[in-house]
Design a protein around this motif. Sequence first.
Motif, short mmCIF file in Angstrom:
data_model
loop_
_atom_site.label_atom_id
_atom_site.label_comp_id
_atom_site.label_asym_id
_atom_site.label_seq_id
_atom_site.Cartn_x
_atom_site.Cartn_y
_atom_site.Cartn_z
N ARG A 74 0.83 -1.21 0.00
CA ARG A 74 0.00 0.00 0.00
C ARG A 74 0.87 1.25 0.00
O ARG A 74 0.61 2.21 -0.72
CB ARG A 74 -0.94 -0.01 1.21
N ARG A 75 1.89 1.24 0.83
CA ARG A 75 2.79 2.39 0.89
C ARG A 75 3.44 2.65 -0.47
O ARG A 75 3.57 3.80 -0.89
CB ARG A 75 3.87 2.12 1.95
N GLN A 76 3.79 1.60 -1.17
CA GLN A 76 4.40 1.77 -2.48
C GLN A 76 3.41 2.35 -3.49
O GLN A 76 3.77 3.20 -4.31
CB GLN A 76 4.93 0.41 -2.97
N LEU A 88 0.79 4.25 -2.74
CA LEU A 88 0.60 5.66 -2.37
C LEU A 88 1.76 6.51 -2.85
O LEU A 88 1.57 7.62 -3.38
CB LEU A 88 0.46 5.78 -0.85
N GLN A 89 2.98 6.00 -2.66
CA GLN A 89 4.15 6.76 -3.07
C GLN A 89 4.20 6.94 -4.59
O GLN A 89 4.55 8.01 -5.09
CB GLN A 89 5.43 6.08 -2.58
N ASP A 120 1.76 9.61 -5.45
CA ASP A 120 2.28 10.92 -5.07
C ASP A 120 3.38 11.38 -6.02
O ASP A 120 3.47 12.57 -6.35
CB ASP A 120 2.81 10.85 -3.64
N ARG A 139 5.09 18.38 -0.23
CA ARG A 139 4.60 17.81 1.04
C ARG A 139 5.14 18.62 2.22
O ARG A 139 4.95 18.23 3.37
CB ARG A 139 5.06 16.36 1.18
N LEU A 152 -0.20 9.76 3.44
CA LEU A 152 0.54 8.60 3.92
C LEU A 152 0.12 8.16 5.32
O LEU A 152 0.65 7.18 5.85
CB LEU A 152 2.04 8.89 3.89
N GLN A 153 -0.83 8.89 5.95
CA GLN A 153 -1.22 8.55 7.31
C GLN A 153 -2.52 7.75 7.41
O GLN A 153 -2.70 6.97 8.34
CB GLN A 153 -1.40 9.83 8.15
#
Length: 365
Positions: free
Chosen positions: A9-11, A13-14, A17, A116, A131-132
């Motif tokens: 998921r983090r990847q 989102l990144q 972004d 950001r 990212l939160q």
Amino acid sequence: MAATHTTDRRQVLQAFDDTKAGVKGLVDAGVRTVPPIFHHSPDPHPTSSSSATIPVIDLSARRSDVLSHLKAAAETVGFFQWVNHGVSAGLLAEMLESIRRFHESPKEAKAPYYTRDLTKKLQFNSNFDLLQLPAANWRDTLFCRAFPDPPGQGELPPAMHGVLPEYSGAVRRIAVAVLELLAEALGLAPNRLEEIGCADGVSVVGNYYSPCPEPHLTLGTSRHSDPSFLTVLLQDYDIPGLQVLVTDNGGEEDKRQSVRVVVPPVPGALVINVGDLLQLVSNGKLRSVEHRVVAYGRARVSVAAFVTANLNATTAKVYGPIEDLLYSSAPPLYRSITMPEFLSHYNGKGLDGGPVLDYFRLPHP
């Protein structure tokens, strides 16, 4: 599995972004379904078909009527529509159009403003809290610290030239007038709220809600209250999106429930609501209320002006419940805070739906 899912998921989102194109970039690329990172859980609260709960306050009415209606709104639902306020229809239309022009300009024109860094005077991004949170919002935002020390004309996007200073000045004048009336409603001197710094700063936030292929799966803005003393909102006049969480007063007391009430677009109106900081300094007498924005199949624009402290100030000012509003049966509900402390907590938690002020509430026996 959980760790892998979180990493994946983090990847995602990144990667989103890194495009610096926001939700508008997804739509321009022809997305036909809402990506999972934007999926929200079902809402437990029903939506009311009645908008009568959000009062429309006419400034051309008798002052005593304006004051009583404003007091009732600020102490209960926390929202009201402000009409006959003196800001020209032309300026309101141009402010909305400038935000639309910016967000609908080519990606290459917007990318230089994408950041950001929440300390910058001018910020363009998609979801400041991307990212939160467990679910992103279907929204791109242009944020600008517009008063008292705005970016120079050369620092602003061309779409904003001219209109931003005029609009932020008009909004601040309205906010000062509202704060004077609210001070009187609280039994304070008319200039007391302005005197303690409740209108020392204005930040203008231009939101763009792109057309959504599956509006039922996501939100334009998740539930939250505002990090301001007052918020002055200019919303598109043909597409409703803002919903306020209120208590349904119908029926028996033990059967009352919280419902979401739509704030209908009213041509020429400005929607004003009490923010968290005003609830804090009024010691809970004025209410900052949860609200959200739904997604739509059509593009929608709004301009929220957060009337707050001077965010550019080098000295941290302290804000706490006003002493004149405290007495033995009404002790302080909140501890005194500084804006850096407040914003650090607000930005750190993001729009997760939890009441921001709970963190600053004092323990009571």
